[in-house]
Design an enzyme around this catalytic site. Structure first.
Site, short mmCIF file in Angstrom:
data_model
loop_
_atom_site.label_atom_id
_atom_site.label_comp_id
_atom_site.label_asym_id
_atom_site.label_seq_id
_atom_site.Cartn_x
_atom_site.Cartn_y
_atom_site.Cartn_z
N ASP A 67 -67.41 4.46 -101.72
CA ASP A 67 -68.13 5.94 -101.33
C ASP A 67 -66.94 7.08 -101.61
OD1 ASP A 67 -66.44 5.09 -99.33
OD2 ASP A 67 -67.96 4.42 -97.83
N ASP A 138 -70.26 2.39 -85.99
CA ASP A 138 -71.73 2.14 -85.75
C ASP A 138 -72.28 1.11 -86.56
OD1 ASP A 138 -71.72 3.09 -88.32
OD2 ASP A 138 -72.73 4.85 -87.93
N HIS A 140 -71.41 0.33 -89.74
CA HIS A 140 -71.88 0.57 -91.17
C HIS A 140 -70.59 -0.05 -92.12
CE1 HIS A 140 -69.23 4.57 -91.11
NE2 HIS A 140 -68.33 3.47 -91.39
P1 PGA Z 1 -61.52 2.65 -90.49
O1 PGA Z 1 -63.28 3.02 -91.04
O2 PGA Z 1 -61.17 1.73 -91.42
O3 PGA Z 1 -60.86 3.82 -90.53
O4 PGA Z 1 -62.02 2.04 -88.97
C1 PGA Z 1 -64.11 2.00 -91.36
C2 PGA Z 1 -65.32 2.34 -91.77
O5 PGA Z 1 -65.66 3.59 -91.10
O6 PGA Z 1 -66.00 2.04 -92.70
#
Ligand code: PGA
Length: 264
Positions: A67, A138, A140
Site C-alpha cells: 500500500d 483494527d 486490517h
Molecule cells: P505497525 O502497523 O506495524 O506500525 O503496528 C501495522 C499495520 O497498520 O498494518
C-alpha cells in the site's frame, strides 16, 4: 494456519528473516510482497545483515508493496516508498527498478486504471511467492479497513480514524496523516503463495486472537488469512497473550522438531 510464538521482537524478526532468506536462496528470482509499519523493521534489518554478511543475493528479486498513502510523493519522508528505500532497499543489492510501491501521486481520475495496472504487474511477474503482513489495531491487513470485501482488489480506500491516529506518531500532527490510501485488496493478498503474518506488542493481542481464532469476518480483515492454505503466523509472546490455544501451538512446533521436521 501455522502459528509460531516467539519470545520477543528480535526472535520474531529472525524467524521471519530465515523464512524469507530460505525462499530467496531456493528461488533467486522470487517475488516478495512487502509491508511497512513498525512490525517488519526488524525483519528488514536482519535481511540487510544477511545480504551484507552472508551474501544473501537480492539481485534477481522483484518486490511489490501492499500500500501507499494517497497524495504522498515518493520522496515524502512518510511515504511508504521512502520507508522501503530507507529501511530495506538502500541496504540490499536489489535493483530499484524491480521494486514496486503503489504511486500515491496518481490523479483521482487515473486511480482505477493505476490499480488495475498494479494487479496486472503482479500477475505478469508470476504472482507473489511470499507476502509479508502486519496487522493494524483494527485488524486490517494492508489498508483493508473493517468492512472491506474479502474478495477486494487493489483500490483507493478511506482510512479509519483509528488508523490515522495510530499512524499520527510518524507525522507532525494528525491533520497531516492522509485520509486515504491505495491498497492491495484482501483478494489480492489471498492469492500470494505464502503469507507471513507478523505481530508484536501487547496492544495487538486482542486483534491477533480474533484474527487467528475468531470467526472469519470482513470486520477484521486479517481473519481472512484463515482461508489461505499456506499462512505462517509468527507472533511475539505479548501479542500472543490472548490466544486461547497458545499451548497447542507451542506443542505442535516442538512435536515437529522432535520428529526432525521444521513446522515452518
Ligand atoms: P505497525 O502497523 O506495524 O506500525 O503496528 C501495522 C499495520 O497498520 O498494518
Amino acid at each position: 494456519m501455522r502459528v509460531v510464538i516467539r519470545k520477543d521482537y528480535e526472535a520474531m524478526s529472525k524467524t521471519a528473516a530465515e523464512i524469507v532468506a530460505r525462499l530467496v536462496r531456493s528461488k533467486p528470482d522470487c517475488v516478495l510482497g512487502l509491508a511497512t509499519g513498525s512490525t517488519p523493521v526488524g525483519l528488514y534489518q536482519e535481511l540487510a545483515r544477511m545480504c551484507k554478511e552472508e551474501g544473501l543475493d537480492f539481485s534477481r528479486v522483484t518486490t511489490f508493496n501492499l500500500d501507499e498513502y494517497f497524495g504522498l510523493s515518493p520522496d515524502h519522508p512518510q511515504s511508504y516508498r521512502y520507508f522501503m528505500n530507507d529501511n530495506l532497499f538502500n541496504h540490499i543489492n536489489i535493483k530499484k527498478e524491480n521494486t514496486h510501491v503503489p504511486d500515491g501521486t496518481v490523479s483521482l481520475d487515473k486511480v482505477e486504471e493505476f490499480c488495475a495496472s498494479y494487479e496486472k504487474m503482479i500477475k505478469e511477474a508470476g504472482g507473489i511467492d511470499l507476502q509479508v503482513l502486519g496487522i493494524g489495531g483494527d485488524g486490517h491487513i494492508a489498508f483493508n479497513e473493517p468492512g472491506s470485501s474479502l474478495a477486494s482488489r487493489t483500490r483507493l480506500i478511506a482510512l479509519e480514524e483509528q488508523t490515522r491516529i495510530d499512524n499520527a506518531r510518524f507525522f507532525d500532527s494528525l491533520d497531516e496523516v492522509p485520509r486515504a490510501a491505495l491498497s492491495m485488496g484482501v483478494g489480492t493478498i489471498l492469492e500470494a503463495k505464502c503469507c507471513l503474518f507478523l505481530a508484536n506488542g501487547r496492544k495487538k493481542a486482542g486483534v491477533v486472537a480474533e484474527s487467528i481464532e475468531g470467526p472469519i469476518t470482513s470486520q477484521i480483515t486479517a481473519s481472512a488469512l484463515q482461508l489461505h492454505p499456506n499462512t505462517i503466523a509468527i507472533i511475539e509472546e505479548e501479542a500472543a497473550s490472548e490466544l486461547k490455544r497458545k499451548e497447542y501451538y507451542l506443542y505442535a512446533e516442538k512435536m515437529w522438531k522432535e520428529l526432525g521436521k521444521s513446522m515452518i
